[in-house]
Every structure is written in structure tokens, then in C-alpha cells.
Design an enzyme around this catalytic site. Structure first.
Site, short mmCIF file in Angstrom:
data_model
loop_
_atom_site.label_atom_id
_atom_site.label_comp_id
_atom_site.label_asym_id
_atom_site.label_seq_id
_atom_site.Cartn_x
_atom_site.Cartn_y
_atom_site.Cartn_z
N HIS A 169 -5.30 2.45 -10.97
CA HIS A 169 -6.58 3.01 -11.09
C HIS A 169 -7.26 2.66 -12.46
O HIS A 169 -8.56 2.42 -12.36
CB HIS A 169 -6.44 4.61 -11.35
CG HIS A 169 -6.24 5.19 -9.79
ND1 HIS A 169 -5.76 6.81 -9.81
CD2 HIS A 169 -5.96 4.73 -8.58
CE1 HIS A 169 -5.46 6.81 -8.44
NE2 HIS A 169 -5.82 5.91 -7.84
N GLU A 190 -8.71 7.04 6.40
CA GLU A 190 -7.60 7.86 5.87
C GLU A 190 -7.19 8.42 7.40
O GLU A 190 -7.64 9.04 7.96
CB GLU A 190 -7.88 8.98 4.99
CG GLU A 190 -6.94 10.05 4.82
CD GLU A 190 -5.31 9.57 4.47
OE1 GLU A 190 -5.17 8.76 3.53
OE2 GLU A 190 -4.54 10.02 5.16
N ASP A 193 -7.21 3.98 11.47
CA ASP A 193 -6.02 2.89 10.89
C ASP A 193 -6.98 2.03 10.12
O ASP A 193 -8.00 1.58 10.47
CB ASP A 193 -5.33 2.08 12.02
CG ASP A 193 -4.51 1.01 11.43
OD1 ASP A 193 -3.53 1.50 10.80
OD2 ASP A 193 -4.87 -0.16 11.35
N ASP A 233 -3.79 0.12 -0.45
CA ASP A 233 -2.82 1.06 -1.18
C ASP A 233 -2.31 1.82 -0.19
O ASP A 233 -1.93 3.04 -0.07
CB ASP A 233 -3.77 2.14 -2.14
CG ASP A 233 -2.74 2.71 -2.85
OD1 ASP A 233 -1.48 2.41 -3.19
OD2 ASP A 233 -3.07 3.99 -3.50
N1 SAM Z 1 -5.43 5.17 -2.41
C1 SAM Z 1 -5.05 6.35 -2.74
C2 SAM Z 1 -5.03 6.77 -4.25
O1 SAM Z 1 -5.02 5.94 -5.03
O2 SAM Z 1 -5.78 7.58 -4.69
C3 SAM Z 1 -3.74 7.04 -2.39
C4 SAM Z 1 -3.38 6.60 -0.88
S1 SAM Z 1 -1.65 6.97 -0.58
C5 SAM Z 1 -0.63 5.95 -1.44
C6 SAM Z 1 -1.66 6.24 1.14
C7 SAM Z 1 -2.51 7.25 2.29
O3 SAM Z 1 -2.51 6.25 3.18
C8 SAM Z 1 -1.94 8.13 2.27
O4 SAM Z 1 -2.83 9.37 2.47
C9 SAM Z 1 -1.48 8.33 3.97
O5 SAM Z 1 -2.02 9.48 4.83
C10 SAM Z 1 -2.66 7.03 4.42
N2 SAM Z 1 -2.21 6.29 5.59
C11 SAM Z 1 -1.16 5.91 6.01
N3 SAM Z 1 -1.01 5.10 6.94
C12 SAM Z 1 -2.44 4.74 7.17
C13 SAM Z 1 -3.15 3.85 8.03
N4 SAM Z 1 -2.48 3.05 8.83
N5 SAM Z 1 -4.50 3.84 7.89
C14 SAM Z 1 -5.23 4.62 7.23
N6 SAM Z 1 -4.50 5.64 6.24
C15 SAM Z 1 -3.22 5.66 6.18
#
Ligand code: SAM
Length: 263
Positions: free
Chosen positions: A19, A115, A139, A160
Site C-alpha cells: 500500500h 471482487e 473474475d 493482488d
Molecule cells: N487488494 C486488496 C487490498 O490490498 O486491500 C486485498 C485483496 S485480497 C488479497 C484478494 C481478494 O481477491 C479477496 O477478497 C478474494 O475474495 C478476491 N478474489 C479471489 N479470486 C478472485 C478472482 N478470480 N477475481 C476477483 N476477485 C477474486
């Protein structure tokens, strides 16, 4: 599937790494009077309460942002965002990457977030309501591939993933290279965990061969729990802006100096 919830990890040292550099890059990019597009494939819920049961269960924020906030000068963009979020939501609130971006972007910029998790998606919609942007329960890779190159073409993509699926380490290099082919000018930032058994290493090797003109930055920190595999945080960045490697060097020194002696 989709068992990962970032609330258990929000504000940990990996978030501080990711971040703080995201905020620095966006502050640099918004310093130019030209619109940009911000895309994020794996957005999470956008805003976290560091006193809720999930955060308290792991204690990762207590060993993360609670000690690291003072590492950054008051005029550092990460610190400025934290101050604004605390003023709006209280001292125990912590912004995820979508809110960090939304706080730094301007009305002329576009935001696209993806998400998949139903509860995280619903919370993200609520938390982003006052900022706008297009938020999809879709996705994230599909979203990025379908939108790139975005309009405006100048912009940043944050990837991420939670790395719940082991094959991510094999598929990510191909997909990111594909996005880079479609969007040559885009700044691409991929976060990955530095793990004791090193599954990230062949992934970074493949990424560097596919996109040689890139920056890899890693920091190390003590594991969150004894035996925990994550001992550091990494970023693979394509089209890094001017001054980024110097900022990375400052961040490396912060992690080294401030964590020396901690276990
Ligand atoms: N980027 C965020 C932050 O730094 O505040 C944290 C994200 S977290 C590491 C990963 C997120 O990706 C989770 O909330 C999960 O539900 C979501 N996720 C998992 N697979 C995904 C996909 N194929 N497409 C979109 N979201 C996905």
C-alpha cells in the site's frame, strides 16, 4: 474456493509494503494533469476495522500498521491517506487498496474494480459508494483482459491475488504478459508473498523473461506466527514511474532498520 478473507490480514506488514508503494506511484501519476484509469483485479472490501474479531484473531495489524504508521513522514501519500481515513472512519479503520486509490485519484480519473466473493463484493460496494467507480462481481483477470487497453490509456493495474490456487504461480506470468501485450503503456503492479519454500521464485523468473523491462522489489519481515510460511512481501512492477526504484530503496531501509531486533 474463495475462503480467503483479507480482514484477517489487513494492515499487516505485507499491506504496509504494497500500500505504501501503491500510494507513492499513484501520487506520482496524479501529479501530471492528465486523466488515468485505475484497474484492480482482486479488490477485497476496501475498508477494514482493525478491532474486529478477524483482525484481533491474527494480531497481524498490531504487528504491522500499528507500528509502521510512524515510519512514513506526514507528507507521504500513504500517511496522508491513512490520516484522511482515520478522520472519516475513526482511528481503528484501515483502507484497502481500492480506497487508497480512490482517495488519491481525481474526478477526471476512472476506477474499475473486480471482487468475486459475495460478502466482500457487497461491502466493497458500500465502502466505495461515496467515491464512484465501476465495481464488478466478476473474475478480475477476465475484467482486465476485456478492458485493456483502457480509456484513458494512461493508468495502473493492481493485481493482488490471494494465491489460494497453486496453479496461480504458473498462470500469472502468461496472463500478465498477455495484458502487457494489449496495454504496453500501462503500469502493472503484481503483489506476491515471499514464502519459505519459494513457489514465487519460478513465477518471478518467468515474469522477468516475459517482461524484461520490470522492477522486482521484496521486503522481509518476521513470520506472523511461528512456522508461518510468509516471511516477506514482493512486488513485480512493469513501466514503473521515474523515481520508483529510489522509493523502493527507502522502503527497504525502513523495513530493515525498524524491524531489526524484532522476531
Ligand atoms: N487488494 C486488496 C487490498 O490490498 O486491500 C486485498 C485483496 S485480497 C488479497 C484478494 C481478494 O481477491 C479477496 O477478497 C478474494 O475474495 C478476491 N478474489 C479471489 N479470486 C478472485 C478472482 N478470480 N477475481 C476477483 N476477485 C477474486
Amino acid at each position: 474456493m474463495l475462503s480467503y478473507q483479507h480482514g484477517f490480514h489487513a494492515g499487516n506488514l505485507a499491506d504496509v509494503h504494497k500500500h505504501s508503494l501503491l500510494a507513492w506511484v499513484l501520487a506520482y501519476m496524479t501529479g501530471k494533469d492528465k486523466p488515468l484509469t485505475y484497474l484492480e483485479t482482486h479488490a477485497g472490501r476496501g475498508l477494514y476495522d482493525l478491532t474486529d474479531a478477524a483482525a484481533l484473531k491474527t494480531g497481524e495489524a498490531a504487528r504491522g500498521i500499528a507500528i509502521a504508521q510512524d515510519w512514513f513522514a506526514a507528507d507521504h501519500p500513504y500517511r496522508q491517506v491513512l490520516s484522511r481515513i482515520h478522520a472519516a472512519h475513526g482511528p481503528n479503520a484501515y483502507p484497502g487498496s481500492p480506497l487508497i486509490a480512490a482517495e488519491l485519484l481525481r474526478p477526471m480519473d476512472n476506477i474499475h474494480l473486480s471482487e468475486l466473493h459475495p460478502q466482500e463484493f457487497a461491502a466493497l460496494q458500500t465502502n466505495m459508494a461515496s467515491y464512484g467507480g465501476v465495481i464488478r462481481q466478476r473474475d478480475g483477470w477476465d475484467m482486465a483482459l476485456s478492458l485493456c487497453p483502457p480509456d484513458p490509456r494512461r493508468g495502473l493495474l493492481l493485481v493482488d491475488p490471494s494465491f489460494e490456487v497453486k496453479s496461480d504461480y504458473q498462470t500469472i506470468p502468461r496472463t500478465l504478459a498477455n495484458i502487457h501485450r494489449k496495454w504496453g503503456v500501462g503500469v502493472l503492479m503484481l503483489w506476491y508473498p515471499v514464502l519459505t519454500d519459494g513457489p514465487h521464485k519460478p513465477m518471478i523468473g518467468a515474469l522477468k523473461s516475459a517482461i524484461p523491462d520490470s522492477v522486482v522489489h521484496e521486503v522481509r519481515f518476521p513470520p506472523a506466527r511461528p512456522g508461518h510460511r510468509m516471511v516477506g512481501s514482493g512486488l513485480f512492477v512493469v513501466n514503473a514511474p521515474y523515481g520508483f526504484t529510489q522509493e523502493c530503496a527507502r522502503v527497504t531501509k525502513l523495513f530493515q532498520d525498524r524491524l531489526s531486533g524484532t522476531k
